[in-house]
Write a protein that holds these residues in place. Structure first.
Motif, PDB file in Angstrom:
ATOM      1  N   ARG A 256       0.811  -1.218   0.000  1.00 30.11           N
ATOM      2  CA  ARG A 256       0.000   0.000   0.000  1.00 30.11           C
ATOM      3  C   ARG A 256       0.849   1.275   0.000  1.00 30.11           C
ATOM      4  O   ARG A 256       0.428   2.322   0.515  1.00 30.11           O
ATOM      5  CB  ARG A 256      -0.971   0.024   1.199  1.00 30.11           C
TER       6      ARG A 256
ATOM      7  N   LEU B  76     -13.573  -8.843   2.089  1.00 32.77           N
ATOM      8  CA  LEU B  76     -12.516  -8.382   1.188  1.00 32.77           C
ATOM      9  C   LEU B  76     -11.752  -7.199   1.784  1.00 32.77           C
ATOM     10  O   LEU B  76     -10.531  -7.101   1.642  1.00 32.77           O
ATOM     11  CB  LEU B  76     -13.126  -7.979  -0.155  1.00 32.77           C
TER      12      LEU B  76
ATOM     13  N   SER C  41      -7.843  -6.957   2.582  1.00 29.41           N
ATOM     14  CA  SER C  41      -6.969  -5.941   1.992  1.00 29.41           C
ATOM     15  C   SER C  41      -6.041  -5.313   3.031  1.00 29.41           C
ATOM     16  O   SER C  41      -5.079  -4.627   2.675  1.00 29.41           O
ATOM     17  CB  SER C  41      -7.805  -4.845   1.321  1.00 29.41           C
TER      18      SER C  41
ATOM     19  N   MET D  60      -2.879  -6.723  -4.784  1.00 32.17           N
ATOM     20  CA  MET D  60      -3.513  -7.559  -3.753  1.00 32.17           C
ATOM     21  C   MET D  60      -3.804  -8.969  -4.253  1.00 32.17           C
ATOM     22  O   MET D  60      -4.715  -9.635  -3.769  1.00 32.17           O
ATOM     23  CB  MET D  60      -4.806  -6.918  -3.240  1.00 32.17           C
TER      24      MET D  60
ATOM     25  N   THR E 222      -4.280 -12.358  -1.678  1.00 33.52           N
ATOM     26  CA  THR E 222      -5.131 -11.975  -0.548  1.00 33.52           C
ATOM     27  C   THR E 222      -6.549 -11.678  -1.028  1.00 33.52           C
ATOM     28  O   THR E 222      -7.519 -11.945  -0.319  1.00 33.52           O
ATOM     29  CB  THR E 222      -4.562 -10.741   0.171  1.00 33.52           C
ATOM     30  N   PHE E 223      -6.685 -11.120  -2.237  1.00 31.41           N
ATOM     31  CA  PHE E 223      -7.999 -10.816  -2.810  1.00 31.41           C
ATOM     32  C   PHE E 223      -8.789 -12.107  -3.021  1.00 31.41           C
ATOM     33  O   PHE E 223      -9.941 -12.224  -2.587  1.00 31.41           O
ATOM     34  CB  PHE E 223      -7.828 -10.084  -4.147  1.00 31.41           C
TER      35      PHE E 223
ATOM     36  N   TRP F 261     -11.444  -9.606  -9.504  1.00 32.09           N
ATOM     37  CA  TRP F 261     -10.114  -9.000  -9.356  1.00 32.09           C
ATOM     38  C   TRP F 261      -9.637  -8.405 -10.673  1.00 32.09           C
ATOM     39  O   TRP F 261      -9.100  -7.286 -10.696  1.00 32.09           O
ATOM     40  CB  TRP F 261      -9.127 -10.058  -8.859  1.00 32.09           C
TER      41      TRP F 261
END
Length: 357
Positions: free
Chosen positions: A92, A269, A273, A281, A284-285, A314
């Motif tokens: 991020r 979700l 995140s 992502m 993990t998504f 996604w």
């Protein structure tokens, strides 16, 4: 070296979550699910994603209005490019792009713009956590999965609520908060302590420039609209896997996802995140979508249509954000490498100034 370590760590996280998400399925099952999908539902979902982008942009503008009324064109450029950077950079790190970009297009200081992004994240976290807890009251079964998901909702409350309380403490007792940070965090990392102290100082200054009541109300209205359209779009895209696109005679069991269920999957979700991962992502998504769908569907359905849906979801979000970002980057007459270089140079300058101070 630091960038290489970050990238390798993020890729390891992605590999671990991809393995977990797809360990109980196979390629042929995924291909069959994707072949049976009705991709006409991508169009209304892309419309929803466009509305989400507009609401997020207008919401940020409302929050910034106390410092300066930024024209939509400039605000849209900073938002679209910033959201793309958030997606493509690991851990991020792209969160720093929007403040950098808006500072170039207005008189708003980068640090003040960063505070607005922090406030956005805190409001989003608390809003989604509250919505999550309310929705889970109506989930009839108390399975181990539901208990884990409820724990995730409480974790969101703790993280974002704690962040809000810390910043409010800084607003109330600025000097004491800074001293507390230096006395605790400063013992382990003086550099991080300096950054946190700077965030507290900047937050206090930004809070004194909050927008008027009208724009505060608009900020929360856009927040509701943003998350409302987001969940609606996820429900619409799920209809692509109702077997209406299956070839005649092809065995297919439809996946049904109600609007209520789509909002719960969306909340899961958001929790997913929060886990630092590779750009986009990825991993993990898919894993978070699998957990959310698993609250309502049998494992066989989740590992077939469910994961196919997660991948299409996604892909749509990724392509939309990158496309918008590249178009706006082109309009701004700037390349991705140039932007990343300017951000790094600006960060290095900021560090030098902090050290000199």
């Amino acid at each position: 070296m630091k960038r290489a370590v970050n990238l390798i760590a993020s890729l390891l996280v992605t590999v671990a979550f991809m393995w977990w998400a797809f360990r109980d399925t196979d390629v042929s099952t995924q291909i069959a699910s994707l072949k049976a999908a009705n991709y006409t539902w991508i169009l209304p979902y892309c419309v929803c994603l466009t509305l989400v982008h507009i609401f997020r942009t207008l919401r940020w503008g409302s929050l910034l209005s106390g410092m300066e009324r930024v024209p939509f064109r400039k605000l849209n450029e900073a938002s679209g490019i910033g959201f793309m950077m958030l997606l493509v950079l690991p851990f991020r790190l792209g969160e720093f792009a929007r403040p950098f970009l808006i500072a170039q297009r207005s008189s708003i200081r980068r640090s003040a713009a960063m505070t607005s992004v922090v406030l956005e994240r805190i409001v989003d976290g608390l809003f989604v956590a509250a919505m999550f807890r309310v929705l889970l009251f109506f989930v009839p079964t108390e399975t181990p999965e539901v208990r884990y998901v409820k724990l995730g909702a409480w974790l969101m409350f703790a993280v974002f609520g704690g962040g809000l309380m810390f910043l409010l403490l800084g607003l109330w007792q600025q000097e004491r908060t800074v001293r507390l940070v230096r006395a605790t965090v400063g013992r382990f990392s003086p550099g991080i302590a300096d950054k946190v102290a700077d965030i507290v100082d900047t937050f206090v200054g930004a809070m004194r420039q909050l927008p008027d009541r009208k724009h505060v109300a608009l900020f929360f209205l856009y927040t509701v609209a943003y998350w409302g359209v987001n969940g609606l779009g996820m429900a619409l895209l799920a209809r692509a896997f109702d077997c209406s696109g299956a070839a005649p005679g092809m065995a297919c069991e439809a996946m049904n996802l109600s609007l209520f269920q789509s909002y719960i999957v969306m909340c899961v979700l958001v929790v997913g995140s929060m886990i630092p991962a590779a750009p986009g992502m990825m991993g993990t998504f898919q894993a978070a979508t699998k957990v959310g769908l698993g609250l309502f569907m049998p494992a066989a359905m989740v590992n077939a249509h469910g994961l196919a849906y997660a991948n299409v979801l996604w892909m749509c979000q990724t392509v939309q954000q990158i496309t918008f970002g590249l178009i706006l980057l082109s309009i701004s007459h700037m390349s991705f490498r140039e932007l990343a270089g300017k951000m790094k140079k600006d960060d290095d300058t900021g560090v030098t100034r902090s050290s000199a101070a």
